[in-house]
Design a protein around this motif. Structure first.
Motif, PDB file in Angstrom:
ATOM      1  N   ASP A  12      -1.264   6.444   1.515  1.00  0.00           N
ATOM      2  CA  ASP A  12      -0.242   7.443   1.808  1.00  0.00           C
ATOM      3  C   ASP A  12       0.066   7.342   3.290  1.00  0.00           C
ATOM      4  O   ASP A  12      -0.781   7.662   4.131  1.00  0.00           O
ATOM      5  CB  ASP A  12      -0.756   8.845   1.449  1.00  0.00           C
ATOM      6  N   GLY A  53       8.018  10.597   4.989  1.00  0.00           N
ATOM      7  CA  GLY A  53       7.541   9.437   4.257  1.00  0.00           C
ATOM      8  C   GLY A  53       6.331   9.648   3.382  1.00  0.00           C
ATOM      9  O   GLY A  53       6.047   8.810   2.523  1.00  0.00           O
ATOM     10  N   TYR A  54       5.591  10.715   3.534  1.00  0.00           N
ATOM     11  CA  TYR A  54       4.392  10.914   2.731  1.00  0.00           C
ATOM     12  C   TYR A  54       4.762  11.305   1.305  1.00  0.00           C
ATOM     13  O   TYR A  54       5.856  11.833   1.035  1.00  0.00           O
ATOM     14  CB  TYR A  54       3.494  11.973   3.359  1.00  0.00           C
ATOM     15  N   ARG A  55       3.863  11.093   0.365  1.00  0.00           N
ATOM     16  CA  ARG A  55       4.122  11.424  -1.037  1.00  0.00           C
ATOM     17  C   ARG A  55       4.309  12.929  -1.202  1.00  0.00           C
ATOM     18  O   ARG A  55       3.613  13.721  -0.544  1.00  0.00           O
ATOM     19  CB  ARG A  55       2.962  10.959  -1.919  1.00  0.00           C
ATOM     20  N   ARG A  73       9.693   6.707   1.977  1.00  0.00           N
ATOM     21  CA  ARG A  73       8.969   6.858   0.714  1.00  0.00           C
ATOM     22  C   ARG A  73       9.411   5.830  -0.305  1.00  0.00           C
ATOM     23  O   ARG A  73       8.603   5.321  -1.085  1.00  0.00           O
ATOM     24  CB  ARG A  73       9.172   8.270   0.175  1.00  0.00           C
ATOM     25  N   GLY A 115       3.183   7.574   6.580  1.00  0.00           N
ATOM     26  CA  GLY A 115       4.432   8.184   7.003  1.00  0.00           C
ATOM     27  C   GLY A 115       4.505   8.233   8.514  1.00  0.00           C
ATOM     28  O   GLY A 115       3.836   7.456   9.206  1.00  0.00           O
ATOM     29  N   GLN A 173       6.238   5.456  -2.498  1.00  0.00           N
ATOM     30  CA  GLN A 173       5.439   6.675  -2.518  1.00  0.00           C
ATOM     31  C   GLN A 173       6.085   7.781  -3.340  1.00  0.00           C
ATOM     32  O   GLN A 173       5.572   8.895  -3.387  1.00  0.00           O
ATOM     33  CB  GLN A 173       5.150   7.139  -1.078  1.00  0.00           C
ATOM     34  N   GLU A 174       7.214   7.476  -3.989  1.00  0.00           N
ATOM     35  CA  GLU A 174       7.780   8.403  -4.958  1.00  0.00           C
ATOM     36  C   GLU A 174       7.039   8.316  -6.281  1.00  0.00           C
ATOM     37  O   GLU A 174       7.121   9.207  -7.114  1.00  0.00           O
ATOM     38  CB  GLU A 174       9.273   8.092  -5.173  1.00  0.00           C
ATOM     39  N   ASP A 187      13.153  10.091   5.743  1.00  0.00           N
ATOM     40  CA  ASP A 187      12.083  10.525   4.840  1.00  0.00           C
ATOM     41  C   ASP A 187      12.210   9.846   3.485  1.00  0.00           C
ATOM     42  O   ASP A 187      11.248   9.286   2.944  1.00  0.00           O
ATOM     43  CB  ASP A 187      12.148  12.044   4.719  1.00  0.00           C
ATOM     44  N   ARG A 188      13.412   9.871   2.923  1.00  0.00           N
ATOM     45  CA  ARG A 188      13.620   9.263   1.604  1.00  0.00           C
ATOM     46  C   ARG A 188      13.419   7.750   1.654  1.00  0.00           C
ATOM     47  O   ARG A 188      12.770   7.167   0.786  1.00  0.00           O
ATOM     48  CB  ARG A 188      15.019   9.592   1.101  1.00  0.00           C
TER      49      ARG A 188
END
Length: 537
Positions: free
Chosen positions: A372, A417-419, A355, A374, A360-361, A351-352
């Motif tokens: 966006d 992965g999404y914001r 992104r 993921g 996307q952070e 996930d981190r």
């Protein structure tokens, strides 16, 4: 569709109506003129006969010789069939001295010339001329003539005229029709045929343009229009052909690139040997919606067992394939760094990293840079030596079929992965977001006869059937429960056949992936599991 009448028929009808009207009027006028002339001739003849007979009867009237007068008027009646009656009167006497009649007499007019009910009456005085030149009126003569011969004579005179007029009109109509057909209708029919030929794509048709009248002007205009259309069509066809060839070349280049990308994507998927190394049986139902897919699956050995994973990336086709390459690399990197003992930690790391890789952070950027992306991921760490399977999922469940029943281990209700703003805006940020591992591990004891399955939502969301509804989880679970004891190849065939029948030719909505496997247990653990099961029994 309205019936179309011929122009020649309409023109002929108009000519026939016009000529019939003119001929009728002409015949009526001719009848009036001829009948008037015949009537005047009859009056002149009646006057002449009356004058002659009056002179011839003067002696008989003077002498009161009624027999001689009677013979004279009867002889006159026999010679002239138009006479209907003759009466000879003495002066100042109402009774006739002599009288004869043929048929019924009507409409007498004393002393005048007239016409009543087809009878013309003529009266003349009977004069006696003396030797000294004296003239004495001794009586009068009345003759009634029938006008029937006037009507008959009129008809006899008009019949040849009517026949000649009819023949003349027919001849004129035939001549006019032939002329009209040759000069007007035939060129128009030819023009209609050429227009139909142009509508079929035969642009080389031309009309004869040797005339200088209106038809010639029309033919010249049509030929120039046809030449212009042919020129434009040739130019357009040439451009279309060139652009079609260019598009075909571009499409071939794109498809070659996509097909090559499919080969590259297939290369990152585990081989059949890798799958068979740690699995007793397995099957993979992998159907990209396009040539390349946004789904991928993983099966790799680790230090204490092996890892099985199924992922569903954002999008499909080429964009989805790019995401699979990125997500696959990140997943393998996380496994290399963290190991597979804690699948939840691996999901958090993926996930981190996704992104971070997609930036996307940062705050959402406007315009074309705002996106966006993921993935959903299900991850199993299988430890055959320990008889244990640890599962962690991000929106992808693990299905376990054993002893004829199906158990679903749901993944956590968040993707990778999404914001973070996407979860915050939707109000669905899960508890523990931002912690070291917001995902949970679930352990399962391995036993012989278990069947494990992980799949993306493309299968259950596929529309079909009579009402176009989705395939659904219930239908899938029933299929998997019924085929739990069958070889996995047969189970795959059953799922594919059911999906094809349900889809019934409808377009595939999304990428479809379903990974089923049975774990190969170590001999010692398999025996101990069997013995434990017998003791429990």
């Amino acid at each position: 569709m309205n019936r179309r009448s011929s122009l020649l028929a309409r023109v002929a009808g108009a000519i026939l109506l016009t000529t019939a009207s003119i001929g009728t009027i002409a015949m009526l006028l001719s009848e009036q003129i001829v009948e008037g002339q015949r009537h005047q001739d009859l009056l002149r003849r009646a006057e002449l006969v009356a004058a002659t007979q009056a002179d011839a009867l003067s002696g008989f009237v003077w002498e009161m010789d009624n027999r001689s007068a009677q013979r004279m008027i009867e002889a006159l009646t026999a010679r002239d069939p138009a006479i209907r009656s003759i009466a000879v009167f003495e002066t100042d006497r109402e009774q006739p001295l002599a009288w004869t009649a043929v048929g019924k007499i009507a409409g007498r007019t004393a002393g005048k010339t007239g016409d009543a009910a087809g009878i013309v009456t003529v009266e003349r005085p009977i004069l006696l001329h003396g030797r000294e030149g004296r003239v004495q009126t001794v009586g009068h003569l009345r003759i009634a003539y029938s006008t029937a011969e006037v009507r008959q004579a009129t008809l006899d005179a008009l019949i040849p005229v009517a026949g000649l007029l009819l023949l003349s009109l027919l001849g004129a109509m035939v001549a006019l029709g032939l002329t009209l057909n040759r000069m007007v209708l035939r060129p128009l029919r030819r023009l209609t045929q050429l227009a139909s030929a142009m509508a079929r794509g035969e642009y080389g048709a031309r009309m004869d343009d040797g005339r200088s009248d209106e038809i010639g002007v029309l033919a010249d205009g049509f030929n120039r229009m046809a030449a212009t259309v042919q020129d434009h069509t040739s130019t357009l066809e040439s451009r279309v052909r060139d652009r079609t060839e260019a598009l075909a070349a571009t499409n071939r280049a794109i498809m070659d690139s996509i097909n090559y990308a499919q080969l590259i994507q297939s290369a990152i998927l585990p081989s059949a040997g890798t799958l068979s190394a740690g699995l007793t049986e397995h099957f993979v139902l992998w159907r990209p919606r396009d040539v390349v897919s946004g789904d991928f699956y993983v099966c790799r050995e680790v230090e204490d067992g092996f890892v099985v994973a199924v992922a569903d990336c954002t999008g499909h086709g080429v964009p989805g394939a790019f995401m699979t390459m990125t997500a696959s690399a990140i997943l393998n990197n996380a496994l290399d760094q963290l190991g597979a003992a804690d699948p939840a930690a691996v999901l958090a790391a993926v996930d981190r990293k996704v992104r971070a890789a997609l930036h996307q952070e940062e705050e959402a950027r406007g315009g074309a840079d705002c996106f966006d992306n993921g993935l959903d991921l299900g991850l199993c760490h299988i430890r055959p030596a320990e008889g244990k399977l640890v599962f962690a999922g991000a929106r992808i469940p693990l299905l376990v079929v054993a002893d004829g029943s199906l158990t679903e281990l749901r993944g956590d209700r968040r993707s990778l992965g999404y914001r973070p703003s996407a979860f915050q805006a939707a109000g669905s940020e899960p508890a523990g977001y931002g912690a070291e591992s917001p995902f949970a591990n679930r352990s399962i004891a391995l036993r012989p006869g278990q069947t494990f399955l992980m799949g993306t939502d493309g299968l259950v969301d596929q529309s079909g059937g009579e009402r176009g509804r989705s395939f659904g989880r219930i239908r899938l679970h029933e299929l998997l429960s019924q085929g739990a004891h069958s070889p996995l190849n047969r189970l795959k065939t059953d799922v594919e056949s059911s999906l094809d029948r349900f889809q019934c030719g409808r377009e595939q909505r999304d990428d479809i992936t379903l990974f089923g496997f049975r774990v190969r247990l170590t001999d010692a653990f398999a025996i101990s599991s069997t013995g434990s099961g017998r003791r429990a029994a």
